[in-house]
Every structure is written in C-alpha cells, then in structure tokens.
Design a protein around this motif. Structure first.
Motif, mmCIF file in Angstrom:
data_model
loop_
_atom_site.group_PDB
_atom_site.id
_atom_site.type_symbol
_atom_site.label_atom_id
_atom_site.label_comp_id
_atom_site.label_asym_id
_atom_site.label_seq_id
_atom_site.Cartn_x
_atom_site.Cartn_y
_atom_site.Cartn_z
ATOM 1 N N GLY A 129 68.138 60.813 73.426
ATOM 2 C CA GLY A 129 68.580 61.782 74.419
ATOM 3 C C GLY A 129 67.384 62.609 74.856
ATOM 4 O O GLY A 129 66.991 62.617 76.008
ATOM 5 N N HIS A 130 66.775 63.290 73.884
ATOM 6 C CA HIS A 130 65.539 64.039 74.163
ATOM 7 C C HIS A 130 64.481 63.065 74.666
ATOM 8 O O HIS A 130 63.797 63.323 75.654
ATOM 9 C CB HIS A 130 65.081 64.762 72.900
ATOM 10 C CG HIS A 130 63.808 65.522 73.086
ATOM 11 N ND1 HIS A 130 63.750 66.722 73.752
ATOM 12 C CD2 HIS A 130 62.535 65.232 72.720
ATOM 13 C CE1 HIS A 130 62.487 67.136 73.786
ATOM 14 N NE2 HIS A 130 61.737 66.256 73.167
ATOM 15 N N THR A 131 64.288 61.961 73.952
ATOM 16 C CA THR A 131 63.641 60.769 74.498
ATOM 17 C C THR A 131 64.575 59.601 74.179
ATOM 18 O O THR A 131 65.476 59.741 73.346
ATOM 19 C CB THR A 131 62.241 60.491 73.882
ATOM 20 O OG1 THR A 131 62.411 60.161 72.496
ATOM 21 C CG2 THR A 131 61.308 61.688 74.038
ATOM 22 N N ALA A 179 54.002 63.745 74.257
ATOM 23 C CA ALA A 179 52.584 63.930 73.937
ATOM 24 C C ALA A 179 52.365 64.817 72.719
ATOM 25 O O ALA A 179 51.391 64.634 71.984
ATOM 26 C CB ALA A 179 51.856 64.528 75.140
ATOM 27 N N ASP A 180 53.259 65.775 72.478
ATOM 28 C CA ASP A 180 53.044 66.681 71.343
ATOM 29 C C ASP A 180 53.252 65.998 69.992
ATOM 30 O O ASP A 180 52.958 66.581 68.951
ATOM 31 C CB ASP A 180 53.885 67.971 71.459
ATOM 32 C CG ASP A 180 55.336 67.731 71.810
ATOM 33 O OD1 ASP A 180 55.650 66.681 72.391
ATOM 34 O OD2 ASP A 180 56.176 68.591 71.505
ATOM 35 N N HIS A 181 53.763 64.765 70.008
ATOM 36 C CA HIS A 181 53.919 64.029 68.749
ATOM 37 C C HIS A 181 53.151 62.720 68.733
ATOM 38 O O HIS A 181 53.015 62.087 67.682
ATOM 39 C CB HIS A 181 55.411 63.761 68.487
ATOM 40 C CG HIS A 181 56.240 64.996 68.619
ATOM 41 N ND1 HIS A 181 56.235 65.995 67.663
ATOM 42 C CD2 HIS A 181 57.028 65.447 69.631
ATOM 43 C CE1 HIS A 181 57.018 66.987 68.078
ATOM 44 N NE2 HIS A 181 57.504 66.682 69.265
ATOM 45 N N MET A 182 52.666 62.295 69.920
ATOM 46 C CA MET A 182 52.128 60.932 70.016
ATOM 47 C C MET A 182 50.760 60.835 70.681
ATOM 48 O O MET A 182 50.139 59.776 70.632
ATOM 49 C CB MET A 182 53.161 60.104 70.808
ATOM 50 C CG MET A 182 53.240 58.649 70.476
ATOM 51 S SD MET A 182 53.359 58.318 68.709
ATOM 52 C CE MET A 182 52.929 56.583 68.723
ATOM 53 N N VAL A 222 57.765 75.326 75.246
ATOM 54 C CA VAL A 222 57.350 74.462 74.148
ATOM 55 C C VAL A 222 56.689 73.198 74.691
ATOM 56 O O VAL A 222 55.822 72.624 74.067
ATOM 57 C CB VAL A 222 58.571 74.142 73.243
ATOM 58 C CG1 VAL A 222 58.335 72.900 72.415
ATOM 59 C CG2 VAL A 222 58.862 75.328 72.334
ATOM 60 N N HIS A 223 57.075 72.785 75.873
ATOM 61 C CA HIS A 223 56.520 71.561 76.431
ATOM 62 C C HIS A 223 55.381 71.806 77.413
ATOM 63 O O HIS A 223 54.914 70.889 78.050
ATOM 64 C CB HIS A 223 57.628 70.733 77.078
ATOM 65 C CG HIS A 223 58.342 69.905 76.071
ATOM 66 N ND1 HIS A 223 58.021 68.601 75.816
ATOM 67 C CD2 HIS A 223 59.319 70.222 75.204
ATOM 68 C CE1 HIS A 223 58.771 68.144 74.859
ATOM 69 N NE2 HIS A 223 59.576 69.101 74.458
ATOM 70 N N ALA A 224 54.940 73.038 77.548
ATOM 71 C CA ALA A 224 53.891 73.331 78.522
ATOM 72 C C ALA A 224 52.492 73.241 77.914
ATOM 73 O O ALA A 224 51.507 73.469 78.575
ATOM 74 C CB ALA A 224 54.104 74.715 79.120
ATOM 75 N N SER A 276 58.276 60.994 65.597
ATOM 76 C CA SER A 276 59.599 61.563 65.845
ATOM 77 C C SER A 276 60.087 61.247 67.248
ATOM 78 O O SER A 276 61.277 61.128 67.486
ATOM 79 C CB SER A 276 59.570 63.080 65.667
ATOM 80 O OG SER A 276 59.246 63.431 64.339
ATOM 81 N N GLN A 277 59.143 61.183 68.198
ATOM 82 C CA GLN A 277 59.481 60.924 69.600
ATOM 83 C C GLN A 277 58.193 60.685 70.377
ATOM 84 O O GLN A 277 57.114 61.056 69.918
ATOM 85 C CB GLN A 277 60.273 62.085 70.209
ATOM 86 C CG GLN A 277 60.001 63.434 69.559
ATOM 87 C CD GLN A 277 60.033 64.582 70.503
ATOM 88 O OE1 GLN A 277 59.563 64.494 71.628
ATOM 89 N NE2 GLN A 277 60.586 65.697 70.043
ATOM 90 N N ALA A 278 58.337 60.073 71.561
ATOM 91 C CA ALA A 278 57.168 59.587 72.304
ATOM 92 C C ALA A 278 56.499 60.639 73.183
ATOM 93 O O ALA A 278 55.576 60.320 73.920
ATOM 94 C CB ALA A 278 57.578 58.388 73.162
HETATM 95 ZN ZN LIG Z 1 59.622 66.327 73.086
#
Ligand SMILES: [Zn+2]
Length: 295
Positions: free
Chosen positions: A169-171, A95-98, A17-19, A91-93
C-alpha cells in the motif's frame, strides 16, 4: 485536537518525512543489541538492523545514499565485519530505505532480496514507483534483484529465519519482517516475537478513489492497505520495531535502555495502538476521498 487538524498534521508529517530534509534521518546513534542475534545499526530515524548468524550476516535497510558509511561504522563498532553481510533485505523501495543499496552490494557482494511488488521500483531506482515522478520520490542508483520474495517467504541463513510479510500500500511490495529470538537476560529456551513494521503511511499524492481528474494510484491499492492492516492486527508481537524509529518511539525507549536493556522494546500494547491508529487514519482518508468523489 479536532480530527481535521489531526489529519492535517499526520499528512504534513508524512510529507515532511519524505522530503529528505529531516536531520534525524542522518544523525548517528550508537548501535545496540536488541536480541541475541539482532542489532540496531541505523540512524536516529532511519532504522537498519543487523541479523548475525554463524554463516554470515543479514542487513535490513541500506537507507539513504549517504547512509552506508554510517551503517558500516555501527556494524564495526559492534565488532562485526562489514563484508560478512551476505544478504540485503529492505522494508520498502523508497529512497530512505533503499538508496544506499548499490553501495552496500558493491562493497559486501550481498544478495539483494526484494518483495515482488517492489522489484521494478528497486531495479529502476524508484523511477517505476507509482508516485514517480514526484519530489517525494527521490530516485537512486538502480540495483539488480537476486531473489524475488513473495508473501510469507522465509529468508534463512546460518540457522536464523526471517519471514517476509507483504504489507503493501505504502509501496507495492512494502515488507514487514518477523522473527523469533531469545533476548539477553531472559530465561534460556524462551524466545520472543519480533516485528519490524515496513510502513503504513501515505500522503495527499495517494489516490484511493478514481476521479475524473485522476485514476487510483494503482489498481488494488485500497485492498492492499486493508489487507496490510488485517495482517498487522493479528500478528503476534512482543518486540515492536519498524523501518522508522518514530514508529516505535525509538528515542524515548532508548532513554531506558541503559537500565532495562533490550526489554524496553517489548511493547505489544504500543504495537496494537500503532496499527489501530494507522488503520483509522487510512479509513478516514479513504472515506474522505470517497465523499469528495461523490460530489
Ligand atoms: Zn516510504
């Protein structure tokens, strides 16, 4: 499936998911209404939400650097104006959201509001992320933070209020957004609790226990995750949403949307299961890291 294999699958999924290779991240879907003043304007997997008010609109998640064009098309298809976006939330910092934030802000002049633990990450384009440098933490164009949010702060525009819950936690500033809203088709005067989960995942790069070879990812990461699960467990939730469509089975629920409308997202049981599974996955990984550190 044996537990070890299940964990392997969960870890691999998180890594994948993060690749930034997952086509569902960039596949368009038609935008749709969730509540009177809440719309989905994201892709198949990367969730973006538009909160519409008489004083302008709020966008949650600018997503990838390539996403703003897609998000804008969704906003306009719904009949709203891109430049009416006054506030950008996330939602979080990661790259997939920001990563798309710089373009959204340049085009709309929206005020950028970010939870305290993620401010330095956003303002360095993820270079200050505790996992950086890492192939799983792509960098992006840094953006200035106009307002620093703290746990339980509210964001209000045109009579609509969102509450920012720090679910870190996740970020370090991972944010779960909540609001109450009326659903089209439900009796007048009723409203529902809406929860947009920020993120609870982690992968093998997350160090919860210090070892001679590696410190913890950041001091307090275990307490942050445990606090996050404690908060999410007790949160009243009717409509279960999140920063990734996969969290709340977006595509499956959408199959029923033509007949059932926004009520397909009413899923308190699914929400409880999601939180319980995520907490179990975390506690198991923590126990495994603790056991490995004792050897
Ligand atoms: Zn993330």
């Amino acid at each position: 499936m044996p537990l070890s294999r299940l964990l392997l699958v969960l870890f691999c999924t998180a890594t994948l998911v993060h690749a930034q290779t997952n086509p569902s991240w960039t596949t368009s879907i038609a935008p749709f209404r969730i509540a009177d003043n809440l719309y989905y304007v994201g892709s198949q997997e990367l969730a973006s939400y538009l909160v519409v008010t008489p004083k302008g609109d709020i966008l949650i998640n600018a997503s990838l650097a390539t996403s703003p064009l897609q998000i804008r098309a969704s906003v306009e298809k719904l009949g709203f104006r891109w430049t009416d976006i006054k506030i950008l939330l996330n939602s979080q910092a990661h790259a997939d959201h920001m990563a798309g934030a710089a373009e959204v802000i340049r085009e709309t002049h929206a005020k950028n509001m970010v939870m305290d633990g993620d401010v330095s990450v956003v303002e360095t384009g993820a270079r200050a992320d505790f996992l950086s440098p890492s192939p799983n933490i792509p960098t992006y164009t840094p953006v200035h933070v106009d307002r620093v949010l703290h746990d339980e702060d509210t964001v209000t525009l045109g009579g609509v209020t969102l509450t920012a819950l720090k679910t870190a936690g996740h970020t370090r500033g991972c944010t779960t957004w909540t609001m109450r809203s009326h659903l089209p088709g439900e009796p007048a005067g009723t409203s529902r609790n809406i929860v947009i989960v920020g993120g609870t995942g982690f992968w093998s790069e997350y160090h919860f226990v210090a070892t001679p070879n590696h410190p913890v990812s950041y001091p307090g990461i275990v307490q942050d995750f445990q606090h996050t699960f404690a908060v999410l467990r007790t949160l009243p939730c009717d409509l279960f949403l999140g920063s990734h469509g996969g969290y709340f089975d977006l595509l499956t629920k959408l199959e029923h949307y033509p007949q059932d409308g926004p009520r397909v997202f009413i899923d308190p049981a699914g929400y409880k299961d999601f939180v319980a599974d995520a907490e179990k996955t975390f506690e198991q990984a923590l126990a495994k890291q603790q056991a490995a550190a004792r050897r």
